[in-house]
Scaffold this motif. Sequence first.
Motif, PDB file in Angstrom:
ATOM      1  N   VAL A 219       0.704  -1.160   0.001  1.00 49.42           N
ATOM      2  CA  VAL A 219       0.064   0.123   0.040  1.00 49.42           C
ATOM      3  C   VAL A 219       0.710   1.302  -0.057  1.00 49.42           C
ATOM      4  O   VAL A 219       0.751   2.227  -0.951  1.00 49.42           O
ATOM      5  CB  VAL A 219      -0.970   0.166   1.178  1.00 49.42           C
ATOM      6  N   ALA A 220       1.801   1.293   0.805  1.00 50.59           N
ATOM      7  CA  ALA A 220       2.838   2.554   0.921  1.00 50.59           C
ATOM      8  C   ALA A 220       3.412   2.662  -0.569  1.00 50.59           C
ATOM      9  O   ALA A 220       3.367   3.830  -1.033  1.00 50.59           O
ATOM     10  CB  ALA A 220       3.998   2.245   1.941  1.00 50.59           C
ATOM     11  N   THR A 221       3.839   1.697  -1.150  1.00 48.44           N
ATOM     12  CA  THR A 221       4.314   1.600  -2.623  1.00 48.44           C
ATOM     13  C   THR A 221       3.521   2.267  -3.573  1.00 48.44           C
ATOM     14  O   THR A 221       3.950   3.115  -4.312  1.00 48.44           O
ATOM     15  CB  THR A 221       4.909   0.510  -2.876  1.00 48.44           C
ATOM     16  N   LYS A 222       2.416   1.690  -3.378  1.00 49.05           N
ATOM     17  CA  LYS A 222       1.248   2.340  -4.434  1.00 49.05           C
ATOM     18  C   LYS A 222       0.974   3.611  -4.102  1.00 49.05           C
ATOM     19  O   LYS A 222       1.010   4.725  -5.152  1.00 49.05           O
ATOM     20  CB  LYS A 222       0.104   1.526  -4.144  1.00 49.05           C
ATOM     21  N   LEU A 223       1.032   4.206  -2.905  1.00 45.85           N
ATOM     22  CA  LEU A 223       0.533   5.662  -2.318  1.00 45.85           C
ATOM     23  C   LEU A 223       1.920   6.553  -3.039  1.00 45.85           C
ATOM     24  O   LEU A 223       1.816   7.579  -3.587  1.00 45.85           O
ATOM     25  CB  LEU A 223       0.575   5.596  -0.998  1.00 45.85           C
TER      26      LEU A 223
ATOM     27  N   ILE B  61       3.386  17.854 -11.562  1.00 49.09           N
ATOM     28  CA  ILE B  61       3.054  19.059 -11.232  1.00 49.09           C
ATOM     29  C   ILE B  61       3.581  19.850 -12.604  1.00 49.09           C
ATOM     30  O   ILE B  61       4.921  19.727 -13.295  1.00 49.09           O
ATOM     31  CB  ILE B  61       4.047  19.553 -10.088  1.00 49.09           C
ATOM     32  N   VAL B  62       2.568  20.707 -12.986  1.00 49.21           N
ATOM     33  CA  VAL B  62       2.954  21.257 -14.547  1.00 49.21           C
ATOM     34  C   VAL B  62       3.180  22.818 -14.191  1.00 49.21           C
ATOM     35  O   VAL B  62       4.022  23.195 -14.949  1.00 49.21           O
ATOM     36  CB  VAL B  62       1.384  21.445 -15.180  1.00 49.21           C
ATOM     37  N   LEU B  63       2.778  23.482 -13.110  1.00 46.12           N
ATOM     38  CA  LEU B  63       3.108  24.733 -12.771  1.00 46.12           C
ATOM     39  C   LEU B  63       2.880  25.730 -13.954  1.00 46.12           C
ATOM     40  O   LEU B  63       3.455  26.682 -14.316  1.00 46.12           O
ATOM     41  CB  LEU B  63       4.412  24.953 -12.257  1.00 46.12           C
ATOM     42  N   ASP B  64       1.591  25.541 -14.654  1.00 47.86           N
ATOM     43  CA  ASP B  64       1.318  26.651 -15.789  1.00 47.86           C
ATOM     44  C   ASP B  64       0.304  27.699 -15.087  1.00 47.86           C
ATOM     45  O   ASP B  64      -0.746  27.529 -15.158  1.00 47.86           O
ATOM     46  CB  ASP B  64       0.427  25.705 -16.817  1.00 47.86           C
ATOM     47  N   ARG B  65       0.959  28.908 -14.800  1.00 53.35           N
ATOM     48  CA  ARG B  65       0.459  29.868 -14.311  1.00 53.35           C
ATOM     49  C   ARG B  65      -0.597  30.515 -15.200  1.00 53.35           C
ATOM     50  O   ARG B  65      -1.681  30.782 -15.008  1.00 53.35           O
ATOM     51  CB  ARG B  65       1.394  30.917 -13.990  1.00 53.35           C
ATOM     52  N   GLU B  66      -0.247  30.422 -16.603  1.00 54.40           N
ATOM     53  CA  GLU B  66      -1.193  31.170 -17.599  1.00 54.40           C
ATOM     54  C   GLU B  66      -2.473  30.322 -17.924  1.00 54.40           C
ATOM     55  O   GLU B  66      -3.531  30.954 -17.772  1.00 54.40           O
ATOM     56  CB  GLU B  66      -0.153  31.073 -18.795  1.00 54.40           C
ATOM     57  N   ARG B  67      -2.447  29.190 -17.669  1.00 54.99           N
ATOM     58  CA  ARG B  67      -3.708  28.530 -17.941  1.00 54.99           C
ATOM     59  C   ARG B  67      -4.264  28.013 -16.437  1.00 54.99           C
ATOM     60  O   ARG B  67      -5.489  27.677 -16.414  1.00 54.99           O
ATOM     61  CB  ARG B  67      -3.376  27.056 -18.541  1.00 54.99           C
ATOM     62  N   GLY B  68      -3.455  28.354 -15.573  1.00 59.40           N
ATOM     63  CA  GLY B  68      -4.281  28.315 -14.112  1.00 59.40           C
ATOM     64  C   GLY B  68      -4.067  26.626 -13.991  1.00 59.40           C
ATOM     65  O   GLY B  68      -5.059  25.837 -13.027  1.00 59.40           O
ATOM     66  N   VAL B  69      -3.211  25.822 -14.460  1.00 59.07           N
ATOM     67  CA  VAL B  69      -3.278  24.385 -14.257  1.00 59.07           C
ATOM     68  C   VAL B  69      -1.838  24.314 -13.159  1.00 59.07           C
ATOM     69  O   VAL B  69      -0.694  24.335 -13.708  1.00 59.07           O
ATOM     70  CB  VAL B  69      -2.971  23.700 -15.319  1.00 59.07           C
ATOM     71  N   TYR B  70      -2.016  23.840 -12.052  1.00 56.09           N
ATOM     72  CA  TYR B  70      -1.056  23.430 -11.059  1.00 56.09           C
ATOM     73  C   TYR B  70      -0.579  22.074 -11.365  1.00 56.09           C
ATOM     74  O   TYR B  70       0.736  21.606 -11.544  1.00 56.09           O
ATOM     75  CB  TYR B  70      -1.260  23.555  -9.495  1.00 56.09           C
ATOM     76  N   ALA B  71      -1.477  21.071 -11.205  1.00 56.04           N
ATOM     77  CA  ALA B  71      -0.966  19.692 -11.625  1.00 56.04           C
ATOM     78  C   ALA B  71      -1.831  19.040 -12.984  1.00 56.04           C
ATOM     79  O   ALA B  71      -3.096  19.348 -12.890  1.00 56.04           O
ATOM     80  CB  ALA B  71      -1.047  18.874 -10.198  1.00 56.04           C
ATOM     81  N   ASP B  72      -1.299  17.996 -13.368  1.00 55.50           N
ATOM     82  CA  ASP B  72      -2.119  17.328 -14.371  1.00 55.50           C
ATOM     83  C   ASP B  72      -2.888  16.104 -13.648  1.00 55.50           C
ATOM     84  O   ASP B  72      -2.040  15.062 -13.300  1.00 55.50           O
ATOM     85  CB  ASP B  72      -1.011  16.750 -15.474  1.00 55.50           C
ATOM     86  N   THR B  73      -3.956  16.201 -13.506  1.00 56.72           N
ATOM     87  CA  THR B  73      -4.796  15.223 -12.713  1.00 56.72           C
ATOM     88  C   THR B  73      -4.826  14.044 -13.127  1.00 56.72           C
ATOM     89  O   THR B  73      -4.982  12.797 -12.725  1.00 56.72           O
ATOM     90  CB  THR B  73      -6.095  15.725 -12.285  1.00 56.72           C
TER      91      THR B  73
ATOM     92  N   ALA C 158      -6.046   8.108  -7.398  1.00 52.82           N
ATOM     93  CA  ALA C 158      -6.413   7.101  -6.542  1.00 52.82           C
ATOM     94  C   ALA C 158      -5.808   5.731  -6.735  1.00 52.82           C
ATOM     95  O   ALA C 158      -5.750   5.263  -7.698  1.00 52.82           O
ATOM     96  CB  ALA C 158      -7.974   7.244  -6.245  1.00 52.82           C
ATOM     97  N   ILE C 159      -5.625   5.112  -5.538  1.00 52.55           N
ATOM     98  CA  ILE C 159      -5.036   3.805  -5.787  1.00 52.55           C
ATOM     99  C   ILE C 159      -5.940   2.638  -5.492  1.00 52.55           C
ATOM    100  O   ILE C 159      -5.873   1.612  -5.805  1.00 52.55           O
ATOM    101  CB  ILE C 159      -3.796   3.418  -4.518  1.00 52.55           C
TER     102      ILE C 159
ATOM    103  N   VAL D  50      -7.618   1.573   1.380  1.00 51.33           N
ATOM    104  CA  VAL D  50      -6.875   2.796   1.343  1.00 51.33           C
ATOM    105  C   VAL D  50      -7.350   3.403  -0.058  1.00 51.33           C
ATOM    106  O   VAL D  50      -6.972   2.671  -1.326  1.00 51.33           O
ATOM    107  CB  VAL D  50      -5.217   2.753   1.424  1.00 51.33           C
ATOM    108  N   ARG D  51      -7.839   4.716  -0.106  1.00 50.70           N
ATOM    109  CA  ARG D  51      -8.497   5.117  -1.502  1.00 50.70           C
ATOM    110  C   ARG D  51      -7.253   5.788  -2.243  1.00 50.70           C
ATOM    111  O   ARG D  51      -6.981   5.879  -3.341  1.00 50.70           O
ATOM    112  CB  ARG D  51      -9.501   6.079  -1.615  1.00 50.70           C
ATOM    113  N   GLY D  52      -6.474   6.811  -1.528  1.00 52.31           N
ATOM    114  CA  GLY D  52      -5.546   7.583  -2.073  1.00 52.31           C
ATOM    115  C   GLY D  52      -5.886   8.513  -2.979  1.00 52.31           C
ATOM    116  O   GLY D  52      -7.154   8.927  -3.032  1.00 52.31           O
ATOM    117  N   PRO D  53      -5.086   9.317  -3.686  1.00 53.48           N
ATOM    118  CA  PRO D  53      -3.847   9.359  -3.839  1.00 53.48           C
ATOM    119  C   PRO D  53      -3.128   9.837  -2.476  1.00 53.48           C
ATOM    120  O   PRO D  53      -3.976  10.309  -1.615  1.00 53.48           O
ATOM    121  CB  PRO D  53      -3.508  10.301  -4.914  1.00 53.48           C
ATOM    122  N   LEU D  54      -1.777   9.844  -2.260  1.00 47.24           N
ATOM    123  CA  LEU D  54      -0.978  10.564  -1.129  1.00 47.24           C
ATOM    124  C   LEU D  54      -1.223  11.866  -1.513  1.00 47.24           C
ATOM    125  O   LEU D  54      -1.322  12.555  -2.403  1.00 47.24           O
ATOM    126  CB  LEU D  54       0.352  10.040  -1.346  1.00 47.24           C
TER     127      LEU D  54
END
Length: 446
Positions: free
Chosen positions: A160-164, A173-185, A190-191, A200-204
Motif C-alpha cells: 500500500v505504501a508503495t502504491k501511495l 506538477i505542471v505549474l502552468d500559471r497562464e492556464r491556471g493548471v498546477y498539476a496534471d490530474t 487514487a490507488i 486505502v483510496r489515495g492518492p497520497l
Amino acid sequence: MTSSRPRRLHLNAFLMNAGHHDAAWRHPRTQPERITDLRYFQQLARTAERGRLDSVFLADGLALWGKVRHNALGGFEPLTLLSALAAVTEHVGLIATVSTTFNEPFHTARKFASLDHLSGGRAGWNIVTSGTVEEARNFGQEEHLEHSLRYRRAREFVEVATKLWDSWEDDAIVLDRERGVYADTAKVRAIDHRGEYFGVRGPLNVPRSPQGHPLLVQAGSSEDGKEFAAEYAEAVFTAQQTLADGQAFYKDLKSRLARHGRSEEELKILPGICPVIGSTEAEARALESELTDLQVPEYGLAQLSGMLGVDLSGLPLDGPLPELPQEQDINGNKSRFTLVAELAGRDGLTLRELIARLGGGRGHRVFAGTPEQIADQLEEWFTQGAADGFNIMPPHLPGGLDDFVDHVVPELQRRGLFRTEYTGRTLREHYGLSRPGNRPATARTA
C-alpha cells in the motif's frame, strides 16, 4: 552487465542514546543528560557525515524498552528527529524504524515522502513488525499478533505504501500559471486498495519524492523475515556472531532474490558490529572491562528474559541458562532468541557471562581492538562473503563514533575499501541502488 567499479563497503551509524553498551550511561566518556538535546544528535549526525558514512539509523519501539531504573532509555520519535537532522547535514542518509503492526500505511507513506523531500532524497525506512506484548498493550490489545500474521500484515502494508508513493507521477506538477493548471490530474491517481488488512483510496497528499520511494530496510532474520527481505528489502540489518554464521546467512538470503526477479546487487546485507576501540589492544580490552564492570545484573537479566521469552529473575547468576522452549514456540524475535541460545550453548556461558557478552550489542558481534584490528575484521567479512557493509554500533557516544570515524574509516580508505568522498546526493545513490520507476506511468507507456 557487471559494474567495473571496485566493490566498496557500506557503513551505517546506528545511534542509540548514550551508546549501545547497556552501562554506557555510567561511563565518564558519555553524556546521558543530553539524550533529549537536539544539538547532541546533530553533533553525531555531522560526525557520521564527516566520516562519509552512508547513513545514520534510529531504532524504535512503541513501548518503554527495558528497566529505565538502570539505563538511559526513552527518547525521540525517529522521523521527528531525522527531520531536524536533515537541516544540518547534506549527504548522510537518514533511516527511521517504523512498525507495520501499530501504524497505518497512509500515515507512514506520507511521513517518509515528507522526510525524503525535506532531506533532498536521503530517507530510509527500517520496516519492523513489533514483537512485544508491551507494545500491543499500548494499542488496546492484550496480546500481539502471531509472528506469521505480523509479516502478512507487513507485506500488505508495504504494498500500500508503495502504491501511495507511486500515486503521483514524477512530472505530475505542471505549474502552468497562464492556464491556471498546477498539476496534471491524469497523473495523480487514487490507488483504490482493498485488502485483508487495509482499505486505502489515495492518492497520497505529498507529490512524488526525490528517491521515488525511500530506501527500504529490514531487520528480521527469521524464516518469515528472510522471505520478506528477499521480496522487498534493499538493505538488511542483521546479527551474526561468527564469520561462518555470517556467510551462511548472506548466501541464504542472496539465493532467495532470484525467485522475486531481483539480482544480488539489489540487496545490501549489513551485520551489526559493536567496535570497542583503543589505541592498543590492551587499551581496548580495558575499556571493554570498564563497561562490563559498570553493568547492573538486574538490568541484564531483564533484557535477557525479554530476548528469550523466559523469566530468568531469581536464578543464580553463576549458573547456566535453564532449559529453553523451541524457536517455533516463540512469538517474539525468533532469530535473536536462537542466536542468544546458541551463543550460550556454544561457549558454555553462565548467566553472568552471557549478560556481559550481550551488554554491548544485544546479540550483535562485539569486537575490542585497535583501529587496524577492527578494519581487519570488517575487511574479512566483506571479502569472504559475509557482508556488503556494516551497521556500526558504537558502545559509547559521542566518543565511540568519533573513534570510528577518525581512526577506522581512514584505515578502510587506505585499503581502498571505503569512499573518500560522497559521489551521489541521495541515499539510494550511496548504496548503489537505482531509483524505482513509477509503476502506473510505466504501465501506461507500455
